[in-house]
Design a protein around this motif. Structure first.
Motif, PDB file in Angstrom:
ATOM      1  N   LEU A   1      16.594 -42.543  -5.821  1.00 53.30           N
ATOM      2  CA  LEU A   1      17.403 -42.668  -4.613  1.00 53.30           C
ATOM      3  C   LEU A   1      18.894 -42.705  -4.915  1.00 53.30           C
TER       4      LEU A   1
ATOM      5  N   ALA B   1       8.820 -42.963  -2.983  1.00 53.84           N
ATOM      6  CA  ALA B   1      10.272 -42.847  -3.022  1.00 53.84           C
ATOM      7  C   ALA B   1      10.805 -41.990  -1.881  1.00 53.84           C
TER       8      ALA B   1
ATOM      9  N   GLU C   1      13.410 -43.267   0.775  1.00 50.84           N
ATOM     10  CA  GLU C   1      14.687 -42.555   0.907  1.00 50.84           C
ATOM     11  C   GLU C   1      14.984 -42.265   2.375  1.00 50.84           C
TER      12      GLU C   1
END
Length: 259
Positions: A87, A163, A167
Motif C-alpha cells: 500500500l 491488500a 487499499e
C-alpha cells in the motif's frame, strides 16, 4: 511476487507460531525478523526492516505470563508488513494495521489450544503404556498438522487478496482519518517502551535505561552504538560483581581460619 509472499508468510506463521521444539521459534516470531524475508521477496529490504522495527516496538516488552498470549506479534508481522509495503503507507500507519491482527491472533491461539487439549488426554493414556512414538505424535505431529489447517489458509488468503481490499478502503477514507491513524500509530511504540519499564521493575536498573535514551537523543549516537555500549557495561558490571563476591568469600574464609 504476491503468490510467493503469501506462500512464504503463511508457511512462516504456521511453522514458527507452532513452536516446534521450543528453541529459537520466539526469535523468528518477531516482526523485525519476519521483515527480512518479506523485504527480500518484495525487493525493498530497508523499507521492510523499517516497518518491521516500528511494529516490533509495540511488542518488544510483551511477556506471555503463564503462557497466556496477550497479542500475537507473529501474525501482526506476517500480515501488516507485506500489506503496508504494497500500500506504500508510512511505518506509523503500518503499526495501526498490525495491532488488530495481533489481537485476532489471540483468538486463533485460543481455538488451537482448545482443539489440542484432546491430544494431551490421548498422550496421557499412551504414557501409561510407555508408547513414546505415540506420545511424540500427540505432542508434535498432530498439533502441527492442526496448526497448518488453522494458520496457513488465513495468512495465505489475506496476503494474496486482502491488500487490494484494504487499499480500496484506505483510498475511500478522508484525509483527516488517515492522519489520525498515523498519529495513533506513532503513539503505540511509546506504549511498548512503557511496557518495558514496567517489566524491568527494578529501580536500580532504571538509570541505565535513561542513560541509553538520552545518549541517543542528545549525544547523537546510533541505537546500535548504544546497544554495544550497553553490552560492554553489562559485562563489566558482571565481572566486577563476581570479583567482589570472590574477594568477600576469600576474606570470610581467612577470618574463619584465623578464628
Amino acid at each position: 511476487m504476491e503468490l510467493s509472499v503469501a506462500l512464504v508468510t503463511a508457511l512462516w506463521f504456521w511453522f514458527f507460531a507452532g513452536a516446534p521444539g521450543y528453541t529459537l521459534h520466539y526469535v523468528f516470531k518477531q516482526p523485525l525478523v519476519i521483515a527480512l524475508p518479506i523485504g527480500i521477496l518484495m525487493g525493498d529490504i530497508p523499507k521492510a526492516l523499517i516497518i518491521g522495527a516500528a511494529i516490533e516496538l509495540v511488542y518488544v516488552g510483551m511477556v506471555a505470563a503463564g503462557a497466556n498470549l496477550p497479542a500475537d506479534e507473529c501474525l501482526a508481522g506476517v500480515l501488516a508488513i507485506p500489506m503496508a509495503m504494497k500500500l506504500g503507507v508510512d511505518p506509523s500507519t503500518a503499526v495501526v494495521l498490525a495491532v488488530p491482527f495481533g489481537v485476532l491472533g489471540v483468538f486463533l491461539d485460543q481455538l488451537r489450544r482448545t482443539v489440542n487439549a484432546a491430544f494431551v488426554h490421548r498422550a496421557d493414556k499412551l504414557a501409561l503404556d510407555a508408547d513414546l512414538k505415540g506420545i511424540a505424535r500427540q505432542a508434535l505431529i498432530w498439533p502441527m498438522a492442526i496448526g497448518f489447517v488453522m494458520r496457513f489458509p488465513p495468512v495465505f488468503i489475506a496476503n494474496l487478496f486482502g491488500a487490494d481490499v484494504l487499499e480500496g478502503l484506505l483510498k475511500a477514507l478522508p484525509a483527516w482519518v488517515i492522519h489520525g491513524i498515523s498519529v495513533t500509530g506513532g503513539l503505540l511504540p511509546a506504549l511498548g517502551f512503557a511496557i518495558i519499564l514496567f517489566v524491568i521493575g527494578k529501580k536500580s536498573l532504571m538509570p541505565f535505561f535513561f542513560i541509553g535514551f538520552f545518549a541517543v537523543q542528545f549525544l547523537g549516537i546510533s541505537t546500535m552504538a548504544a546497544a554495544v555500549f550497553g553490552i560492554c557495561m553489562a559485562i563489566l558490571i558482571t565481572v566486577f560483581k563476581r570479583e567482589a563476591l570472590a574477594e568477600a568469600k576469600k576474606s570470610m574464609r581467612e577470618e574463619l581460619q584465623n578464628s
